[in-house]
Design an enzyme around this catalytic site. Structure first.
Site, PDB file in Angstrom:
ATOM      1  N   ASP A  77       0.831  -1.203   0.000  1.00  0.00           N
ATOM      2  CA  ASP A  77       0.000   0.000   0.000  1.00  0.00           C
ATOM      3  C   ASP A  77       0.871   1.260   0.000  1.00  0.00           C
ATOM      4  O   ASP A  77       1.902   1.304   0.677  1.00  0.00           O
ATOM      5  CB  ASP A  77      -0.888   0.047   1.234  1.00  0.00           C
ATOM      6  CG  ASP A  77      -2.026  -0.959   1.187  1.00  0.00           C
ATOM      7  OD1 ASP A  77      -2.038  -1.820   0.295  1.00  0.00           O
ATOM      8  OD2 ASP A  77      -2.906  -0.886   2.067  1.00  0.00           O
ATOM      9  N   ASP A 111      -0.476  -2.617  -4.698  1.00  0.00           N
ATOM     10  CA  ASP A 111      -1.693  -2.652  -3.886  1.00  0.00           C
ATOM     11  C   ASP A 111      -2.332  -1.270  -3.947  1.00  0.00           C
ATOM     12  O   ASP A 111      -2.084  -0.510  -4.880  1.00  0.00           O
ATOM     13  CB  ASP A 111      -1.387  -3.109  -2.456  1.00  0.00           C
ATOM     14  CG  ASP A 111      -2.559  -3.837  -1.806  1.00  0.00           C
ATOM     15  OD1 ASP A 111      -3.641  -3.227  -1.697  1.00  0.00           O
ATOM     16  OD2 ASP A 111      -2.408  -4.997  -1.418  1.00  0.00           O
ATOM     17  N   ASP A 112      -3.146  -0.925  -2.953  1.00  0.00           N
ATOM     18  CA  ASP A 112      -3.838   0.358  -2.997  1.00  0.00           C
ATOM     19  C   ASP A 112      -2.844   1.517  -3.005  1.00  0.00           C
ATOM     20  O   ASP A 112      -1.883   1.538  -2.231  1.00  0.00           O
ATOM     21  CB  ASP A 112      -4.758   0.507  -1.783  1.00  0.00           C
ATOM     22  CG  ASP A 112      -5.937  -0.441  -1.812  1.00  0.00           C
ATOM     23  OD1 ASP A 112      -6.346  -0.856  -2.915  1.00  0.00           O
ATOM     24  OD2 ASP A 112      -6.448  -0.779  -0.733  1.00  0.00           O
ATOM     25  N   HIS A 151      -3.760  -1.137  -7.125  1.00  0.00           N
ATOM     26  CA  HIS A 151      -5.198  -1.363  -7.043  1.00  0.00           C
ATOM     27  C   HIS A 151      -6.006  -0.067  -7.029  1.00  0.00           C
ATOM     28  O   HIS A 151      -7.199  -0.096  -6.757  1.00  0.00           O
ATOM     29  CB  HIS A 151      -5.532  -2.186  -5.799  1.00  0.00           C
ATOM     30  CG  HIS A 151      -4.944  -3.556  -5.798  1.00  0.00           C
ATOM     31  ND1 HIS A 151      -4.981  -4.386  -4.709  1.00  0.00           N
ATOM     32  CD2 HIS A 151      -4.289  -4.249  -6.778  1.00  0.00           C
ATOM     33  CE1 HIS A 151      -4.373  -5.533  -4.989  1.00  0.00           C
ATOM     34  NE2 HIS A 151      -3.945  -5.470  -6.239  1.00  0.00           N
ATOM     35  N   ARG A 209     -12.475   3.178  -5.822  1.00  0.00           N
ATOM     36  CA  ARG A 209     -13.162   2.059  -5.168  1.00  0.00           C
ATOM     37  C   ARG A 209     -13.564   2.417  -3.742  1.00  0.00           C
ATOM     38  O   ARG A 209     -12.819   3.073  -3.018  1.00  0.00           O
ATOM     39  CB  ARG A 209     -12.231   0.837  -5.160  1.00  0.00           C
ATOM     40  CG  ARG A 209     -12.796  -0.387  -4.472  1.00  0.00           C
ATOM     41  CD  ARG A 209     -11.966  -1.641  -4.747  1.00  0.00           C
ATOM     42  NE  ARG A 209     -10.572  -1.525  -4.350  1.00  0.00           N
ATOM     43  CZ  ARG A 209      -9.802  -2.579  -4.063  1.00  0.00           C
ATOM     44  NH1 ARG A 209     -10.305  -3.796  -4.141  1.00  0.00           N
ATOM     45  NH2 ARG A 209      -8.544  -2.404  -3.725  1.00  0.00           N
ATOM     46  N   LYS A 241     -14.831  -0.050  -0.617  1.00  0.00           N
ATOM     47  CA  LYS A 241     -15.026  -1.455  -0.265  1.00  0.00           C
ATOM     48  C   LYS A 241     -15.319  -1.552   1.227  1.00  0.00           C
ATOM     49  O   LYS A 241     -14.575  -1.052   2.056  1.00  0.00           O
ATOM     50  CB  LYS A 241     -13.805  -2.292  -0.649  1.00  0.00           C
ATOM     51  CG  LYS A 241     -12.467  -1.770  -0.138  1.00  0.00           C
ATOM     52  CD  LYS A 241     -11.304  -2.654  -0.575  1.00  0.00           C
ATOM     53  CE  LYS A 241      -9.972  -2.104  -0.078  1.00  0.00           C
ATOM     54  NZ  LYS A 241      -8.821  -2.964  -0.426  1.00  0.00           N
TER      55      LYS A 241
END
Length: 335
Positions: free
Chosen positions: A151, A171-172, A193, A224, A226
């Site tokens: 991240d 990742d994010d 991501h 996103r 989530k």
């Protein structure tokens, strides 16, 4: 490291190049109003522990990286599993100060790069996080990209501005777990991501988030939200997207999903999402096999009218939007 312990009593700290021994945290517990100047590259030794490798705290602190590099030696840890298995990998940067943290290159984070936990307003400016070497497999990753769970910025606090930064990871780019008054603007994200709110767990409150003028490319997702399928008593409200550009997205352009950790599974009902707005200039372009927009709300999990007139999504496939409160958006895939 003994010199560092003495220096934190000063209000000007100059840090020359050195190597932090493996298994130790480079800690700066700064006096109020301290200025920290990095004057050389810092390398962190290798040890299988949880970290963090670096931690800073204090009130009204100005941290100037001056373009130098903090090298986390990620390739010595990477095995394609990140925090989900394999060797123990330390988190990198724990930033708890208020004030300004700017102009630093963070290279090869073993797992997550920045964890933000400031008590008072903090601006993060002109940071480069470069984990791009982790895109390639190595001898320990069984053919997978070696970097995982890398991240960029994990935010679990309030009154944060992150701007003018570059994140290259797996990742994010941004992951917001809780907090209010969070702005993420003029940043570039690639390889990971995308920009995420969540995952949102029980009792989390996320409010007044502005995602402005960012560019996301070569990523699994772009924008996103989530939420954990079993989370309870949590809210996400007041999320505004303006001027964001998404290109070469392989999974989902915009994904709002209340079934995490599944993707588009059975959504939970314990997190209420409201007031999600796309104002002007958001353009999302996805690959042929990707989905432009998917919204997967649980019963009562999404609330109010969401104005999406400032979103244009093209390419790929038409996803399912199961929430009727969205207005102003053309889901046909044409500009």
């Amino acid at each position: 490291m003994s010199d560092v312990a003495a220096a934190v009593e000063c209000t000007t700290i100059n840090i020359n190049s050195f190597t932090v021994p493996g298994g130790e945290t480079f800690t700066l517990d700064c006096a109020t109003g301290t200025t920290v100047n990095v004057l050389g590259n810092i390398t962190f030794g290798v040890s299988n522990w949880v970290g963090p490798l670096f931690e800073i705290e204090g009130t009204s602190v100005t941290f100037n990286g001056n373009g130098y590099t903090f090298d986390g030696n990620g390739p010595s840890y990477w095995d394609g599993l990140g925090g989900n298995g394999g060797v123990t990998k330390p988190k990198f940067m724990k930033v708890k100060n208020s004030g300004i943290f700017r102009n630093l290159k963070v290279l090869n984070a073993p797992v997550a790069a920045f964890s933000l936990g400031n008590d008072y307003p903090l601006t993060i400016d002109t940071i480069t996080i470069d984990d791009s070497l982790g895109d390639q497999p190595n001898a320990n990753s069984d053919g997978l990209p070696a970097g995982h769970n890398t991240d960029g910025f994990d935010v679990s606090t309030s009154n944060v501005v992150i701007q003018n930064s570059i994140v290259m990871n797996q990742d994010d780019c941004l992951a917001i777990g809780t907090g209010t008054n969070i702005t993420f603007q003029n940043n570039k994200c690639s390889g990971g991501h995308g920009i995420s709110i969540g995952s949102v767990n029980s009792n989390a409150v996320i409010k007044t988030v502005n995602i402005l003028n960012n560019a996301v490319s070569d990523s699994a997702n772009c924008l996103r939200i989530k939420t954990d399928a079993v989370a309870t008593n949590a809210t996400v409200t007041g999320v505004t997207y303006t001027g964001n550009t998404c290109t070469t997205i392989t999974g989902y352009g915009v994904l709002i999903d209340e079934s995490y950790p599944a993707v588009l599974g059975t959504p939970g009902t314990g997190v209420v999402i409201s007031d999600v707005t796309f104002t002007s200039g958001n353009t999302v372009s996805v690959d042929l096999t990707a989905y432009r927009v998917e919204v997967n709300c649980g019963v009562g999990g999404c609330s109010g009218t969401w104005n999406w007139s400032g979103l244009t999504a093209t390419g790929g496939k038409t996803g399912v939007i199961n929430y009727s409160g969205i207005t102003g958006f053309n889901n046909s895939g044409t500009a």
